[in-house]
Design an enzyme around this catalytic site. Structure first.
Site, mmCIF file in Angstrom:
data_model
loop_
_atom_site.group_PDB
_atom_site.id
_atom_site.type_symbol
_atom_site.label_atom_id
_atom_site.label_comp_id
_atom_site.label_asym_id
_atom_site.label_seq_id
_atom_site.Cartn_x
_atom_site.Cartn_y
_atom_site.Cartn_z
ATOM 1 N N TYR A 181 -59.020 59.183 90.611
ATOM 2 C CA TYR A 181 -59.006 59.960 89.337
ATOM 3 C C TYR A 181 -59.242 61.360 89.661
ATOM 4 C CZ TYR A 181 -59.829 55.382 87.186
ATOM 5 O OH TYR A 181 -60.010 53.815 87.128
ATOM 6 N N LYS A 191 -65.060 52.913 92.403
ATOM 7 C CA LYS A 191 -64.137 51.964 93.051
ATOM 8 C C LYS A 191 -63.687 52.418 94.233
ATOM 9 C CE LYS A 191 -62.607 51.181 88.252
ATOM 10 N NZ LYS A 191 -62.512 52.483 87.514
ATOM 11 N N ILE A 215 -74.937 45.099 81.485
ATOM 12 C CA ILE A 215 -74.075 46.114 81.520
ATOM 13 C C ILE A 215 -73.736 46.603 80.057
ATOM 14 C CG2 ILE A 215 -71.962 44.465 81.847
ATOM 15 C CD1 ILE A 215 -70.494 46.770 83.122
ATOM 16 N N PRO A 216 -73.749 47.816 79.813
ATOM 17 C CA PRO A 216 -73.332 48.248 78.347
ATOM 18 C C PRO A 216 -71.757 47.674 78.008
ATOM 19 C CG PRO A 216 -74.746 49.891 79.546
ATOM 20 C CD PRO A 216 -74.276 49.061 80.648
ATOM 21 N N ALA A 217 -71.682 47.202 76.791
ATOM 22 C CA ALA A 217 -70.277 46.638 76.507
ATOM 23 C C ALA A 217 -69.375 47.869 76.357
ATOM 24 C CB ALA A 217 -70.527 45.920 75.057
ATOM 25 N N LEU A 218 -69.682 49.135 76.098
ATOM 26 C CA LEU A 218 -68.915 50.124 75.962
ATOM 27 C C LEU A 218 -69.239 51.106 76.966
ATOM 28 C CD1 LEU A 218 -66.783 51.477 73.674
ATOM 29 C CD2 LEU A 218 -68.733 52.936 73.709
ATOM 30 N N GLY A 219 -68.317 51.654 77.575
ATOM 31 C CA GLY A 219 -68.366 52.865 78.645
ATOM 32 C C GLY A 219 -67.339 53.794 78.529
ATOM 33 N N LEU A 220 -67.649 55.095 78.922
ATOM 34 C CA LEU A 220 -66.503 55.822 79.049
ATOM 35 C C LEU A 220 -65.506 55.957 79.939
ATOM 36 C CD1 LEU A 220 -65.709 58.677 77.375
ATOM 37 C CD2 LEU A 220 -66.845 59.967 79.269
ATOM 38 N N GLY A 221 -64.112 55.733 79.875
ATOM 39 C CA GLY A 221 -63.366 55.751 80.969
ATOM 40 C C GLY A 221 -63.217 57.265 81.274
ATOM 41 N N HIS A 239 -60.438 48.497 93.812
ATOM 42 C CA HIS A 239 -59.532 49.148 92.779
ATOM 43 C C HIS A 239 -58.297 48.326 92.421
ATOM 44 C CE1 HIS A 239 -58.897 53.071 90.635
ATOM 45 N NE2 HIS A 239 -58.404 52.216 89.876
ATOM 46 N N ASP A 259 -67.308 55.055 83.442
ATOM 47 C CA ASP A 259 -66.397 54.291 84.576
ATOM 48 C C ASP A 259 -65.774 55.309 85.230
ATOM 49 O OD1 ASP A 259 -65.101 51.630 85.226
ATOM 50 O OD2 ASP A 259 -63.586 53.135 85.462
#
Ligand code: A2P
Length: 317
Positions: free
Chosen positions: A48, A77, A12-18, A110, A43
């Site tokens: 949302y 989620k 899993i890439p350590a950085l994602g876009l929230g 979630h 993410d």
């Protein structure tokens, strides 16, 4: 791009876009920008309210051939009103349709709270379903089925305490692979990190910048602003970077996935670059000293008077 490994060695890439709070009308551009400049992880969540628009960005990016679906790690989620086992797959299918995807890389429960079907946010306490009527293990079994069917690659939870993770791990075929929780220098959660390291559970840090764009009714009057924290500011100045970049780098350095949210192209870019800063061991240790166990997302909204859920039984603290 830094990555972390699941038990089966998938990464899993350590950085994602929230994308929590990313408004419709803006989130399409935000996701397109992120994918264009090299983000490999987005993410999402149906609550949302923006998955359809994010789906347009995915649909275009993958159908144009610029990106392959399998190059991007996508999380979503399960909302609290679909925890009855027979509702889990339909909820996933709705999310897949909205996101224009055939499968998710990661699907999370979630919150460890249940609502009656159709209720998005309970307006009275009888719209909550207590644990004793619906054990989380039953929802989890339905999540496991989704893996067996190839609809999701990995399953996990969000906002779970050590106690709840432990109970679920002991009563499942697939132990949770991820816990997505609020984590930042004011809420460092060292015991959770230790527990998850020992049990091979990955952690994702949400609200890593202190979630300054939360709605006013989710904010305390006296809350400290993480982006203005003096220790973080001093380190940021020394490296000629932003406080947000220091916060993101600190999260990755301690082995957690991190999902800063932004809809601003220049910030989306600087947040991506943050993982590659070189802070000194001494600077990381200095940030470690500013913990104050401060939650910005308290869970209070699930704990009105008369609810089966309380701050104490949500966090088990
Ligand atoms: P915006 O989306 O307007 O760019 P969190 O990830 O903790 O929820 O924080 C998200 C908030 O932080 C949003 O208000 C977002 O603003 C802001 N933000 C994101 N990246 C940065 C950055 N690099 N510098 C300052 N603020 C940022």
């Amino acid at each position: 791009m830094h990555t972390f490994r699941f038990r089966n060695n998938d990464t899993i890439p350590a950085l994602g876009l929230g994308t929590w709070k990313s408004a419709t009308g803006k989130v399409y551009e935000a996701v397109k920008t992120a994918l264009d400049i090299g983000y490999k992880h987005i993410d999402c969540a149906p609550i949302y309210g923006n998955e359809t628009e994010i789906g347009q960005a995915f649909g275009e990016s993958f159908s144009s051939g610029i990106l392959k679906r399998e190059e991007i790690f996508i999380t979503s989620k399960l909302w609290c009103n679909a925890h009855a086992p027979e509702m889990v797959q339909p909820a996933l299918e709705k999310t897949l349709a909205d996101l224009q995807l055939e499968y998710l890389d990661l699907f999370l429960i979630h919150w460890p709270v249940h609502f009656v079907p159709e209720v998005v946010f309970p307006s009275s306490t009888d719209q909550f379903i207590p644990y004793k009527e619906l054990p989380i293990a039953q929802t989890w079994e339905a999540m496991e089925d989704l893996v067996a069917q190839g609809l999701v690659r990995h399953i996990g939870v969000s906002n779970f305490s050590i106690k709840k993770l432990q109970e679920l791990s002991e009563n499942s075929q697939i132990a949770p692979e991820m816990n997505q929780i609020e984590m930042h220098p004011y809420l460092q959660q060292p015991k959770m990190i230790e527990f998850c390291n020992t049990n091979d559970i990955l952690l994702t840090a949400y609200s890593p910048l202190g979630s300054p764009d939360r709605p006013a009714d989710l904010k305390a009057a006296d809350e400290p602003l993480l982006l203005e924290e003096p220790v973080v500011q001093k380190i940021a100045e020394a490296h000629n970077v932003s406080t947000a970049q220091v916060l993101i780098n600190w999260a990755v350095n301690r082995g957690t996935v991190v999902i800063p949210k932004s809809v601003t192209p220049s910030r989306i870019q600087q947040n991506l670059e943050a993982a590659d800063l070189n802070l000194s061991e001494e600077e990381y240790r200095e940030i470690d000293t500013i913990d104050r166990h401060r939650r910005y997302v308290t869970g209070e909204f699930w704990a009105p008077e008369g609810s089966p859920y309380t701050i104490a039984n949500i966090w088990d603290e």
